[in-house]
Write a protein that holds these residues in place. Structure first.
Motif, short mmCIF file in Angstrom:
data_model
loop_
_atom_site.label_atom_id
_atom_site.label_comp_id
_atom_site.label_asym_id
_atom_site.label_seq_id
_atom_site.Cartn_x
_atom_site.Cartn_y
_atom_site.Cartn_z
N ILE A 169 -7.23 3.14 5.10
CA ILE A 169 -6.45 2.14 4.77
C ILE A 169 -5.50 1.73 6.06
N GLN A 170 -5.62 0.14 6.43
CA GLN A 170 -4.79 -0.16 7.43
C GLN A 170 -3.33 -0.44 7.00
N LEU A 171 -2.69 0.20 6.34
CA LEU A 171 -1.38 -0.05 5.58
C LEU A 171 -0.65 -0.90 6.63
N GLY A 172 -0.46 -0.83 7.71
CA GLY A 172 0.28 -1.54 8.68
C GLY A 172 -0.10 -3.02 8.66
N HIS A 173 -1.61 -3.57 8.26
CA HIS A 173 -2.07 -4.80 8.12
C HIS A 173 -2.22 -5.34 6.80
N ILE A 174 -1.35 -4.90 6.01
CA ILE A 174 -1.16 -5.34 4.55
C ILE A 174 -0.25 -6.78 5.03
N VAL A 175 -0.54 -7.78 4.47
CA VAL A 175 0.13 -8.88 4.74
C VAL A 175 1.35 -8.93 3.87
N VAL A 176 2.71 -8.80 4.17
CA VAL A 176 3.76 -8.95 3.28
C VAL A 176 4.42 -10.35 3.53
N GLN A 177 3.93 -11.10 4.33
CA GLN A 177 4.81 -12.38 4.81
C GLN A 177 3.72 -13.31 5.13
N PRO A 178 3.14 -13.88 4.32
CA PRO A 178 2.00 -14.90 4.84
C PRO A 178 2.89 -15.98 5.84
N GLU A 185 12.18 -1.88 1.99
CA GLU A 185 11.64 -2.98 0.95
C GLU A 185 10.35 -3.26 1.38
N ASP A 186 10.08 -3.68 2.82
CA ASP A 186 9.02 -4.27 3.13
C ASP A 186 7.73 -3.09 2.96
N LEU A 225 3.23 -1.19 0.00
CA LEU A 225 2.78 0.11 -0.91
C LEU A 225 2.48 -0.50 -2.49
N GLY A 226 3.07 -1.30 -2.88
CA GLY A 226 2.96 -1.83 -4.18
C GLY A 226 1.51 -2.52 -4.38
N ALA A 227 1.17 -3.16 -3.36
CA ALA A 227 -0.25 -3.76 -3.23
C ALA A 227 -1.32 -2.62 -3.35
N VAL A 228 -1.06 -1.56 -2.33
CA VAL A 228 -2.09 -0.57 -2.04
C VAL A 228 -2.24 0.16 -3.60
N VAL A 229 -0.95 0.56 -4.17
CA VAL A 229 -0.87 1.22 -5.31
C VAL A 229 -1.57 0.83 -6.58
#
Lengths: 361, 361
Positions: B223-232, B281-282, B287-291
């Motif tokens: 999983i590319q956690l670093g490339h979860i978009v947290v700020q569109p 927080e970021d 993590l919330g999305a991944v969980v």
DNA sequence: ATCATATGTTGCAGTCAACAACAAATCTTG
DNA sequence: CAAGATTTGTTGTTGACTGCAACATATGAT
């Protein structure tokens, strides 16, 4: 029941034969020999076993056009092993009794009018659940070991549905979530058999998703798509969080509303068109996170998401493209399901058959 | 090599015995009889087989204190089956030759100073890779069938690492991602054996995550956690997307920077403290999305995320709480790994042993 | 009509794991 | 300290299973 030894070998081979026929339909003994990698004599012995127990039926071979002795055709006897499948929705309960091989033997449906779905089960199934080897109920929500932990659609939280169904019908039930069931259905009886990691999105009153890897549901593979937070600190959601996809999507409701919105958008209603576009973007962004986290190779848009996707695929695709790495995107196919409304019911039945066949080993 | 028949039964049981000893360490024949559910005589025969091929060593029993004839102790012979494990980082390559049973037989490490890691492999492994049954390389990034599709840390995209390693060393290599390898390591040799769905977060120059279900890596579980978009629409990221976690986190870099930041925060530097908090927080939101998408029951913070989590757990936890359903959160344990820096290397070796043992079946 | 081809059937051989009886090694008890 | 109890390894036997080869059977091709 020995867990080891040569008898287990026999059981495994017998189960493999039944599984092959259940999944791929009637086959000749020659084809089975090829598919299972067993000797002709072994296939013969296994088939004889299973014909005696009534699971299989053998038909004397008809000519295939090519030379050689025609091979005996082997097929499942549907009534030999049945599974009860039930799909629970907000407003209705649907039931199917499915036989070995996938044939639907019985079918029923009932409107709930506010009644508890469990109370309707006995009437809808007509007692047929009793004779079935497995009984599986599909519900929209987060399911964990028979308990519906959370369901936007049904308004349940922490309900032990497996226990309630057992109390109401006097038999054990398996509980799965609707999206995962539908994913299993599309993989096994639909058009998604090539997918190794299939993500099914189900739009009902809530949004859920189900992941199926190599045709099997994952432990806890039920995903609450509607509760992916797309707007931190956004609108309050019924689940207690803020900014959930369900709370943020502008076009939200049943398929009828979607149809109305698409109709309005088609007739030039700018507000409707914008609403659809923004909803597609929200969905695409939530999907981006799910895709990054799970890496599927195919996504199916089911329930009313089917209508949304068909009418407004572009914003979904572009929002997805903005939130997933190129490599994950490139191997991803986006489609709509082929089983329509039936996917979850069929998938629930297939989940039951997986248990039946595992139990034969 | 027959795929069915009674010989397969023997192979399966032999493999089960080896797996049992590899995973749980030396055991008596009596314990093995209990664990595998086989007859005493069968265990005796299997052990004799494997002692002859050199995989096992039997020690005449020493008294246990209780009545009865003392049971023979059976243990793995490490040199009988070895696996080469390599961990590739930006600045260095680490190598371990691991024997059956998990004992580390050799170990080496080399600074790269800008050189390509593949060029350093032969020197670091000292040719030991040739005799090993399996060779596994762990790399930080998105790995798919031997190809590193994307790696922020190494700056690779679409590199066929398995082929490059094969060309450099003259043998086949398996490639896994660092986070997944570390997850396997923590599950098998660490303290996370109870977890059925383990999510390991690895902080290096990039952020990756690995998911292990029932102790086994998933198909494409990287999983590319670093490339979860947290700020569109946020900051531009090196991957071409915008608003990725990696691009948005204020405190980002190596563990040294984290240590500096925590030190500064501890000494009352308000800016450092705010930066840590916002970074937590970021991370918690991603993590919330991944969980929500994967539903793990345990999360381990590895690499420099370990430092971040230890110094600033509160914002991570609260951001996670704001973006995941209560039920998913309640069964979730957050911890730090126990194998420290070794997790990925050990996990890579265990991935190799899983293949070795599967190959025995 | 005969031969080639493909498949089902039957008897046999090899392998395997379970079982039971026996042998071995230790502890317990009088 | 000696006899019995207890637990485990060993050995020979048994039942079961699959693969193999030879034979029987049913079709198409010549």
């Amino acid at each position: 029941m020995a867990r080891t030894g040569t008898e287990e070998l026999r059981r495994r081979n017998r189960a493999a034969l039944v599984e092959q026929l259940h999944r791929h339909g009637p086959q000749t003994r020659a084809e089975l020999t090829e598919a299972l990698g067993l000797n002709r004599s072994t296939i013969g012995a296994l088939a004889a076993d299973l014909a005696e127990t009534g699971h299989l039926h053998e038909t004397t071979g008809r000519s295939t056009g090519s030379a050689g002795r025609p091979s005996t055709l082997v097929e499942c006897v549907p009534k030999a092993a049945t599974v009860t499948a039930v799909e629970i929705r907000v407003d209705r309960v649907r039931f199917a009794l499915v036989g070995l091989g996938g044939e639907v033997l019985e079918r029923a449906e009932a409107e709930l009018d506010g009644a508890d779905p469990v109370d309707a089960i006995e009437v809808v199934t007509g007692g047929a659940a009793r004779d079935a080897l497995e009984a599986v109920a599909a519900v929209p929500g987060l399911v964990d070991a028979g308990v519906v932990a959370h369901s936007t659609e049904l308004g349940w939280a922490g309900r032990d549905l497996a226990a309630d169904l057992a109390a109401a019908t006097g038999r054990a039930w398996q509980v799965v979530d609707t999206a995962t069931a539908a994913a299993v259905g599309e993989w096994s009886r639909g058009d998604a058999h090539e997918s190794t990691k299939l993500l099914y999105l189900h739009g009902g009153r809530g949004l859920t998703a189900g992941l199926v890897v190599d045709g099997r549901a994952q432990r806890g593979g039920s995903i609450q798509l509607g509760h992916i937070v797309v707007q931190p600190g956004g609108h309050e959601c019924g689940c207690g969080l803020r900014g959930c996809l369900e709370a943020e999507m502008e076009v939200f409701g049943y398929a009828e509303d979607i149809e109305y919105a698409t109709l309005a958008a088609g007739m030039g209603d700018a507000a409707a068109r914008d609403g659809l576009r923004r909803s597609g973007e929200d969905l695409g962004r939530a999907l981006g996170a799910v895709v990054t986290a799970t890496g599927p190779d195919e996504i199916l848009f089911g329930g009313w998401l089917r209508e949304l996707y068909l009418s407004t695929a572009a914003p979904v695709r572009s929002a997805l493209a903005e939130t997933t790495l190129p490599h994950l995107r490139s191997r991803l196919r986006l489609r709509t399901p082929v089983l329509g409304d039936e996917g979850a019911l069929i998938g629930a039945a297939e989940t039951g058959f997986a248990a039946v066949i595992d139990g034969m080993r």
